[in-house]
Write an enzyme that holds these catalytic residues in place. Sequence first.
Site, PDB file in Angstrom:
ATOM      1  N   ASP A 158       0.817  -1.222   0.000  1.00 49.48           N
ATOM      2  CA  ASP A 158       0.000   0.000   0.000  1.00 49.48           C
ATOM      3  C   ASP A 158       0.847   1.268   0.000  1.00 49.48           C
ATOM      4  OD1 ASP A 158       0.936  -0.356   2.601  1.00 49.48           O
ATOM      5  OD2 ASP A 158      -1.010  -0.918   3.409  1.00 49.48           O
ATOM      6  N   ASN A 194      -7.778  -3.655  14.346  1.00 48.66           N
ATOM      7  CA  ASN A 194      -9.168  -3.916  13.917  1.00 48.66           C
ATOM      8  C   ASN A 194      -9.255  -5.052  12.891  1.00 48.66           C
ATOM      9  OD1 ASN A 194      -8.130  -2.729  11.622  1.00 48.66           O
ATOM     10  ND2 ASN A 194      -9.600  -1.047  11.515  1.00 48.66           N
ATOM     11  N   HIS A 240      -7.483  -5.228  10.081  1.00 51.46           N
ATOM     12  CA  HIS A 240      -7.219  -4.894   8.675  1.00 51.46           C
ATOM     13  C   HIS A 240      -5.947  -5.576   8.193  1.00 51.46           C
ATOM     14  CE1 HIS A 240      -4.907  -0.849   9.554  1.00 51.46           C
ATOM     15  NE2 HIS A 240      -4.095  -1.863   9.591  1.00 51.46           N
ATOM     16  N   GLU A 291      -9.831  -2.148   5.369  1.00 54.30           N
ATOM     17  CA  GLU A 291     -10.501  -1.979   6.659  1.00 54.30           C
ATOM     18  C   GLU A 291     -11.720  -2.907   6.747  1.00 54.30           C
ATOM     19  OE1 GLU A 291      -8.898  -0.350   8.709  1.00 54.30           O
ATOM     20  OE2 GLU A 291      -8.076   1.506   7.916  1.00 54.30           O
TER      21      GLU A 291
HETATM   22  P1  PGA Z   1       2.044  -1.715  12.367  1.00 55.25           P
HETATM   23  O1  PGA Z   1       0.873  -1.784  11.313  1.00 55.25           O
HETATM   24  O2  PGA Z   1       3.058  -2.716  11.909  1.00 55.25           O
HETATM   25  O3  PGA Z   1       2.568  -0.311  12.285  1.00 55.25           O
HETATM   26  O4  PGA Z   1       1.455  -2.067  13.683  1.00 55.25           O
HETATM   27  C1  PGA Z   1       0.442  -3.035  10.850  1.00 55.25           C
HETATM   28  C2  PGA Z   1      -0.860  -2.850  10.148  1.00 55.25           C
HETATM   29  O5  PGA Z   1      -1.617  -1.931  10.534  1.00 55.25           O
HETATM   30  O6  PGA Z   1      -1.127  -3.597   9.220  1.00 55.25           O
END
Ligand code: PGA
Length: 244
Positions: free
Chosen positions: A66, A134, A136, A141
């Site tokens: 992304d 959450n 995702h 999302e």
């Molecule tokens: P993070 O993000 O590694 O910064 O916790 C992971 C994600 O949100 O997929």
Amino acid sequence: MNIIKVQDYDEMGSVTADYVSEKIQDNPEMTLGLATGSTPKSTYKHLIEAHQKGTSFKHITTFNLDEYVGLKPNDPNSYHYYMNKFFFQHIDIPSEKAHLPNGHSRNISQECEEYEKKIKSHMIDLQILGIGANGHIGFNEPGTSFESNTHVVELADSTRRANARFFSSLEEVPTHAITMGIASIMSSKEIVLLVSGEAKSEALERLLSGEEPNESFPASILRSHPHVTIIADKEALMGTGIKL
Ligand code: PGA
């Protein structure tokens, strides 16, 4: 889903880097899916060490999950910048083989289509993935269609707040991003999901709870993928009933 349990964040990075390095040795021209955020940083650190000891990335191709919409590649908060800083500039991958969505494109929907085409023409052999609190995956999302290809998303408030730590203020966090879709992620031959820290333990517990795949918890789709390995540290495993 296989689970590899590790003590802490650094061990997660070294175990994941060893895993990826072995795959590259087996197939030096493999296509690797990459992630950003806090979770994979220790993996990149250990992969750079592997490179210093002889692992070559010269013939691999990479696709990142992304990128924020509206940030230029040289913006310190863009994922282009992150990938160069934490990984690409330290290894021997040719820049044209390292792909990220262009969040600064004038035609974002065309960019999404072209990115998806490139992914399909390569086929990702191994996708490294993180998980949001959450559930995702990528920036998909809760509520995102399991059939989704690369697309533009409006970021959930909770995601913007979680990522605000990298920006000077919450207002600066972009509201939209381009992300591989859930179908794009699921088309990888293999997925390695990294889960570290207490903040992710509820999401991991839910993923392992046996809940049927459903779009309100995007990571649940991983239960239907034939080859997923979860690498999780002690803090993330807390609450799941799985002991180290
Ligand atoms: P993070 O993000 O590694 O910064 O916790 C992971 C994600 O949100 O997929």
